[in-house]
Scaffold this active site. Sequence first.
Site, mmCIF file in Angstrom:
data_model
loop_
_atom_site.group_PDB
_atom_site.id
_atom_site.type_symbol
_atom_site.label_atom_id
_atom_site.label_comp_id
_atom_site.label_asym_id
_atom_site.label_seq_id
_atom_site.Cartn_x
_atom_site.Cartn_y
_atom_site.Cartn_z
ATOM 1 N N TYR A 1 0.919 -1.291 0.467
ATOM 2 C CA TYR A 1 -0.151 -0.146 0.090
ATOM 3 C C TYR A 1 0.419 1.465 0.337
ATOM 4 C CZ TYR A 1 -3.155 3.901 1.858
ATOM 5 O OH TYR A 1 -3.919 4.610 2.237
ATOM 6 N N GLU B 1 -11.391 6.880 4.739
ATOM 7 C CA GLU B 1 -10.888 7.427 6.292
ATOM 8 C C GLU B 1 -12.020 7.566 7.559
ATOM 9 O OE1 GLU B 1 -8.173 7.942 7.134
ATOM 10 O OE2 GLU B 1 -6.943 7.846 5.175
ATOM 11 N N TRP C 1 -6.214 1.583 10.465
ATOM 12 C CA TRP C 1 -5.776 1.666 9.234
ATOM 13 C C TRP C 1 -6.000 0.432 8.849
ATOM 14 C CZ3 TRP C 1 -8.338 3.621 4.760
ATOM 15 C CH2 TRP C 1 -7.556 3.465 3.717
#
Length: 202
Positions: free
Chosen positions: A26, A48, A56
């Site tokens: 990522y 988000e 995350w």
Amino acid sequence: MTQTIPGPDGLQRCKWCQSAPEFFDYHDNEWGYPVDNDQRLFEKICLESFQSGLSWRTILAKRENFRAAFAGFDFNEMAKFDAGDVERLLGDKGIIRHRGKIEAVINNAARAQELVAEKGSIAAHVWSFEPDPITLPEPQTASTSPESHALSKDLRKRGWKFVGPTTVYAFMQAMGLINDHATGCVMREKAASERQSFTKPT
């Protein structure tokens, strides 16, 4: 204190990559590179919003499930979601089943349509809040900025939900509005190069 760690190839990466093996991919291929695609921008701000109060890693692990559940984050399709869809999503074990967040991103889809109608694209509006790089603090030393406060305030005034300044700052980091790769990270120069060749949407 060092902000980097050796990656699988021995080259330095942002220290946060050590939190999970999947973060390296990522980090190397998505995080911090400029994005002007409205659907990707909308997806990221939704994710988000779901991350608020969570990690995350949790969101990234469920990203494909989120995409399947939310029509690929096509905001024109999501804006059609109704109370039945909310109940469907609350029963989906593959996503974060938080009613407030689910209802927020559905609401935000309709607000995104309004923004596109007014400004031409989400990208054009979001990128108008791009910070001047010379005003930025040292990489990864801030969780908000004047610009994230301004964009958050603007979106909330337009009726968006779950878009506080910390959420918006994380969005700006990820979507390349700032280059927050750590000093010494092998990807910082790549992100800088992509930003330099990026045509800012208007």
